[in-house]
Design a protein around this motif. Sequence first.
Motif, PDB file in Angstrom:
ATOM      1  N   MET A  19       0.743  -1.192  -0.056  1.00 29.82           N
ATOM      2  CA  MET A  19      -0.008  -0.045  -0.178  1.00 29.82           C
ATOM      3  C   MET A  19       0.847   1.484  -0.145  1.00 29.82           C
ATOM      4  O   MET A  19       0.551   1.933  -1.093  1.00 29.82           O
ATOM      5  CB  MET A  19      -1.026  -0.008   1.087  1.00 29.82           C
ATOM      6  N   ALA A  20       1.628   1.458   1.288  1.00 27.54           N
ATOM      7  CA  ALA A  20       2.140   2.707   0.866  1.00 27.54           C
ATOM      8  C   ALA A  20       3.619   2.878  -0.686  1.00 27.54           C
ATOM      9  O   ALA A  20       3.771   3.963  -0.812  1.00 27.54           O
ATOM     10  CB  ALA A  20       3.804   2.400   2.220  1.00 27.54           C
ATOM     11  N   PRO A  21       4.673   1.636  -1.091  1.00 25.55           N
ATOM     12  CA  PRO A  21       4.929   2.648  -1.922  1.00 25.55           C
ATOM     13  C   PRO A  21       3.789   2.149  -3.328  1.00 25.55           C
ATOM     14  O   PRO A  21       4.694   3.197  -3.988  1.00 25.55           O
ATOM     15  CB  PRO A  21       5.363   0.506  -2.544  1.00 25.55           C
ATOM     16  N   HIS A  22       2.760   1.598  -2.918  1.00 30.61           N
ATOM     17  CA  HIS A  22       1.866   1.603  -4.060  1.00 30.61           C
ATOM     18  C   HIS A  22       1.524   3.808  -4.474  1.00 30.61           C
ATOM     19  O   HIS A  22       1.113   4.094  -5.645  1.00 30.61           O
ATOM     20  CB  HIS A  22       0.863   1.543  -4.171  1.00 30.61           C
ATOM     21  N   ALA A  23       0.880   3.711  -3.106  1.00 26.04           N
ATOM     22  CA  ALA A  23       0.597   5.054  -2.998  1.00 26.04           C
ATOM     23  C   ALA A  23       1.705   6.454  -3.500  1.00 26.04           C
ATOM     24  O   ALA A  23       1.783   7.421  -3.840  1.00 26.04           O
ATOM     25  CB  ALA A  23      -0.034   5.250  -1.413  1.00 26.04           C
ATOM     26  N   VAL A  24       3.316   6.166  -3.241  1.00 22.52           N
ATOM     27  CA  VAL A  24       3.873   7.049  -3.571  1.00 22.52           C
ATOM     28  C   VAL A  24       4.460   6.498  -4.726  1.00 22.52           C
ATOM     29  O   VAL A  24       5.081   7.866  -5.477  1.00 22.52           O
ATOM     30  CB  VAL A  24       5.562   5.953  -2.716  1.00 22.52           C
ATOM     31  N   LEU A  25       3.518   5.934  -6.038  1.00 22.99           N
ATOM     32  CA  LEU A  25       4.500   5.689  -7.509  1.00 22.99           C
ATOM     33  C   LEU A  25       3.235   6.779  -7.989  1.00 22.99           C
ATOM     34  O   LEU A  25       2.952   7.426  -8.754  1.00 22.99           O
ATOM     35  CB  LEU A  25       4.144   4.344  -7.003  1.00 22.99           C
ATOM     36  N   ILE A  74      11.640  -0.195  -1.084  1.00 18.04           N
ATOM     37  CA  ILE A  74      11.336   0.699  -1.636  1.00 18.04           C
ATOM     38  C   ILE A  74      10.928   1.774  -2.004  1.00 18.04           C
ATOM     39  O   ILE A  74      10.776   2.552  -3.032  1.00 18.04           O
ATOM     40  CB  ILE A  74       9.839  -0.812  -2.644  1.00 18.04           C
ATOM     41  N   VAL A  75      10.110   2.136  -0.791  1.00 21.04           N
ATOM     42  CA  VAL A  75       9.752   3.504  -0.081  1.00 21.04           C
ATOM     43  C   VAL A  75      10.754   4.198  -1.087  1.00 21.04           C
ATOM     44  O   VAL A  75      10.647   5.159  -1.285  1.00 21.04           O
ATOM     45  CB  VAL A  75       8.955   4.030   0.712  1.00 21.04           C
ATOM     46  N   LEU A 103      11.081   6.312   9.524  1.00 16.98           N
ATOM     47  CA  LEU A 103      10.956   5.244   8.196  1.00 16.98           C
ATOM     48  C   LEU A 103      10.493   3.998   8.418  1.00 16.98           C
ATOM     49  O   LEU A 103      10.279   2.381   8.713  1.00 16.98           O
ATOM     50  CB  LEU A 103      11.079   5.445   7.120  1.00 16.98           C
ATOM     51  N   PHE A 104      12.024   3.993   9.436  1.00 12.71           N
ATOM     52  CA  PHE A 104      12.626   2.389   9.897  1.00 12.71           C
ATOM     53  C   PHE A 104      11.955   2.070  11.163  1.00 12.71           C
ATOM     54  O   PHE A 104      11.945   0.933  11.337  1.00 12.71           O
ATOM     55  CB  PHE A 104      14.494   2.659  10.367  1.00 12.71           C
ATOM     56  N   TYR A 105      12.044   3.375  12.073  1.00 13.12           N
ATOM     57  CA  TYR A 105      10.772   2.315  12.727  1.00 13.12           C
ATOM     58  C   TYR A 105       9.785   2.408  12.814  1.00 13.12           C
ATOM     59  O   TYR A 105       9.388   0.945  13.171  1.00 13.12           O
ATOM     60  CB  TYR A 105      10.647   3.852  14.310  1.00 13.12           C
ATOM     61  N   TYR A 170       3.286   5.596   4.763  1.00 14.12           N
ATOM     62  CA  TYR A 170       3.858   3.975   5.812  1.00 14.12           C
ATOM     63  C   TYR A 170       2.952   3.819   7.094  1.00 14.12           C
ATOM     64  O   TYR A 170       2.658   2.609   7.089  1.00 14.12           O
ATOM     65  CB  TYR A 170       5.340   3.986   6.191  1.00 14.12           C
ATOM     66  N   LEU A 171       3.307   4.792   8.153  1.00 12.02           N
ATOM     67  CA  LEU A 171       2.112   5.108   8.964  1.00 12.02           C
ATOM     68  C   LEU A 171       1.032   5.139   8.618  1.00 12.02           C
ATOM     69  O   LEU A 171       0.708   3.856   9.633  1.00 12.02           O
ATOM     70  CB  LEU A 171       2.680   5.821   9.804  1.00 12.02           C
TER      71      LEU A 171
END
Length: 220
Positions: A19-25, A74-75, A103-105, A170-171
């Motif tokens: 979902m997060a990478p998809h939204a970033v795209l 990917i993000v 992001l890493f947390y 991501y959150l």
Amino acid sequence: MADRAPIYRLYWDRGSANMAPHAVLHEIGCPFELVRVDGSKGENRSAAYLALNPHHRVPTLVHGDRVMYEAAAIVLYLCENHPQAGLMPAVGAPGRHLFLQWLFYFTNTLQEELQHWWHADNYIDDPAARQELKAVAERRLGVMFSKIDSTLAADGPYMLGPVFTAADLYLVMLCRWTRGMARPATSYPHIGQLVGLVTARPAWAAMMRDEGIDWEDTDA
């Protein structure tokens, strides 16, 4: 995206970590192709998919001859490739350290605890012990979300204060995964505000349409 050749191919399943990478795209606005990998049909364990991702999970991103998995990676990769989208502070810029920290947390700590809640069977065989693991995970998640909410209360509305970044996407993805808990993440006032801001963005709405889901879907 049909009028231009896709730059990226994203392998995904409904409501998963894609979902997060998809939204970033969608935020970036570049052409991309989606390839559904239906885990309920075992497509994630097909020979063709395992050749891309031997861990049989989604997402997987293909960019030319490059293949990569892990949603947070990917993000970060997409943000680096498209700095004009402004989805993360540049190297050396104020807030860069906080972007990386959060992001890493989210992927290392918060997402891992969510895995204990959603997939206790991956960790423990005994059904009673699984329920105990879920209960412990939910308590631990409550502590984590309380701390995130306090951070937002002190310097919100986004994780980097007034600046929206991919870390917020991501959150919000992870917050959606709490919708079946006794106290979902959206019940925390400042997290709820952030979720409202992010889900109102056209990129998030487009991602949800692409995946055929809404916030409350219980099967995805």
